[in-house]
Design an enzyme around this catalytic site. Structure first.
Site, short mmCIF file in Angstrom:
data_model
loop_
_atom_site.label_atom_id
_atom_site.label_comp_id
_atom_site.label_asym_id
_atom_site.label_seq_id
_atom_site.Cartn_x
_atom_site.Cartn_y
_atom_site.Cartn_z
N CYS A 118 0.88 -1.22 -0.08
CA CYS A 118 -0.07 -0.02 -0.12
C CYS A 118 0.80 1.37 -0.23
CB CYS A 118 -1.10 0.06 1.22
SG CYS A 118 -2.03 -1.50 1.43
N HIS A 258 -3.50 6.92 2.24
CA HIS A 258 -4.00 5.63 1.63
C HIS A 258 -5.37 5.38 2.51
CE1 HIS A 258 -4.11 1.56 1.07
NE2 HIS A 258 -3.78 1.02 2.31
N ASN A 288 -10.16 -0.45 -0.36
CA ASN A 288 -8.73 -0.18 -0.30
C ASN A 288 -8.04 -1.03 -1.65
OD1 ASN A 288 -5.94 -0.97 0.45
ND2 ASN A 288 -6.34 -1.69 2.25
#
Ligand code: UT7
Length: 331
Positions: A118, A258, A288
């Site tokens: 990520c 994020h 996500n």
């Protein structure tokens, strides 16, 4: 931790998402969960997943194409493509960056992938920035994206509800040329002690796939959500604090984090005393998307007119590894 202060700017942005919308109710067909639980615990209402026949590289390519067009450069002008992903079409052989290089016609570009989950886009951005700062290259295309739905286990309610597909991209250039999006400072870090918190436990070269592994699904992502949660709140807070250290808070335009979990992001920014309107959140729509999350959010925020000229934009991300990164940009 490391930091530099070279004059590199963002000359163009792009992002791409699959058309297929997967709402929370979809998962109730496979696991014991509910729309209410998912919304309350994560903030996610729906996400985008690749449809049958679509590939992660379709997203990387479209995001890259848009960023290139936005920068006004020609494909041949690109010197380097750095692509962050942990879910490329062929698991790194060949690299997704080479697929994009060929499809976009960036015939003069070197190309490679980066695996930093990520935080991948921030890792790729810092790499591109260093090549420009060193004078090696002038125009670098940085892409972050995933097809995480393809490595998420539909029977693992702990993780499958979070993960999604999407990609974002930026063209980096010397700031004196593009005159926008000055990357003032960046930081990267890692802590391999947390490597088992988010992991594809089996089915890779360490333990090649067998019928048993296929059956138990351990070649897909497994996550210790609680452990990651605890780490996430403190790390995201620390990254945002780092980005704003010594800065006047009135200079802050927007935090583009994020998109990990609405609760994590709100708790982290509350600790900083940041007004909720200065925290960009689109997790409700996209879930996500790992390496895609920051550049997708950044480009959406730009399209919504939320990136105010002259203000500071803070990017912050962490993920599997564990790894993390942040950037302070003067828009
Ligand atoms: O990009 C970085 C990677 N990932 C992350 O950053 C994830 C960080 N962690 C999180 O976002 C949260 O920990 C989760 C959303 C994954 C889980 O939320 P939580 O509030 O931390 O729940 P929990 O893990 O403490 O689990 C509470 C309960 C458990 O049941 P028991 O043991 O109390 O009976 C879970 O089994 O919730 C259960 N649970 C679910 N229930 C309904 C876990 N997933 C689900 C689900 N639906 N999808």
């Amino acid at each position: 931790m490391s930091a530099t202060s070279s004059a590199v700017g963002i000359a163009g942005l792009g992002h791409a998402l699959p058309d297929r919308v997967v709402d929370n109710h979809y998962f109730t067909r496979f696991v014991d969960t509910s729309d209410e639980w998912i919304v309350q615990r994560t903030g996610i209402r729906e996400r985008r997943w690749l449809d049958e026949g679509e590939k992660p590289s379709d997203l990387f390519l479209e995001a890259g194409r848009q960023a290139l067009e936005d920068s006004g450069l020609a494909a041949e002008d690109i010197d380097l493509i750095v692509l962050a992903t942990v879910s490329s079409d062929h698991q790194g052989v060949p690299s997704a960056a080479c697929q994009v290089q060929e499809a976009l016609g960036c015939v003069n570009a070197a190309a490679f992938d980066v695996a930093a989950a990520c935080a991948g886009f921030l890792y790729a951005m810092q790499i591109g920035r260093q090549f420009i700062a060193a004078g090696t290259y002038q125009n670098v295309l940085v892409i972050g994206g995933e097809g995480l739905s393809r490595i998420a286990d539909i029977y693992d309610r702990n993780s499958v509800i979070l993960f999604a597909d999407g990609a974002g991209a930026a063209v980096l250039q010397p700031h004196e040329i593009c005159q926008q999006g000055l990357i003032e400072d960046m930081i990267l870090g890692a802590d391999g002690k947390g490597q088992e918190f988010i992991i594809r436990p089996r089915g890779g070269p360490a333990e090649p796939i067998t019928p048993e592994i296929l059956n138990e699904g351990t070649y897909m992502i497994r996550m210790k959500g609680r452990e990651v949660y605890r780490f996430a709140v403190s790390r995201m807070t620390a990254l945002m604090e780092w980005a704003m250290e010594g800065q006047d808070m009135s200079e802050l335009g927007l935090i583009v984090p994020h998109q990990v979990n609405r609760r994590i992001l709100e708790t982290a920014t509350e600790k900083l005393g940041v007004d909720p309107s200065q925290l960009y959140i689109n997790i409700d729509k996209y879930g996500n998307t790992s390496a895609g999350s920051v550049p997708i959010a950044l480009n959406e925020a730009r399209h919504e007119g939320l990136l105010e000229s002259g203000k500071l934009i803070v990017l912050a991300a962490f993920g599997a590894g564990l790894v993390w990164g942040a950037a302070r940009i003067r828009w």
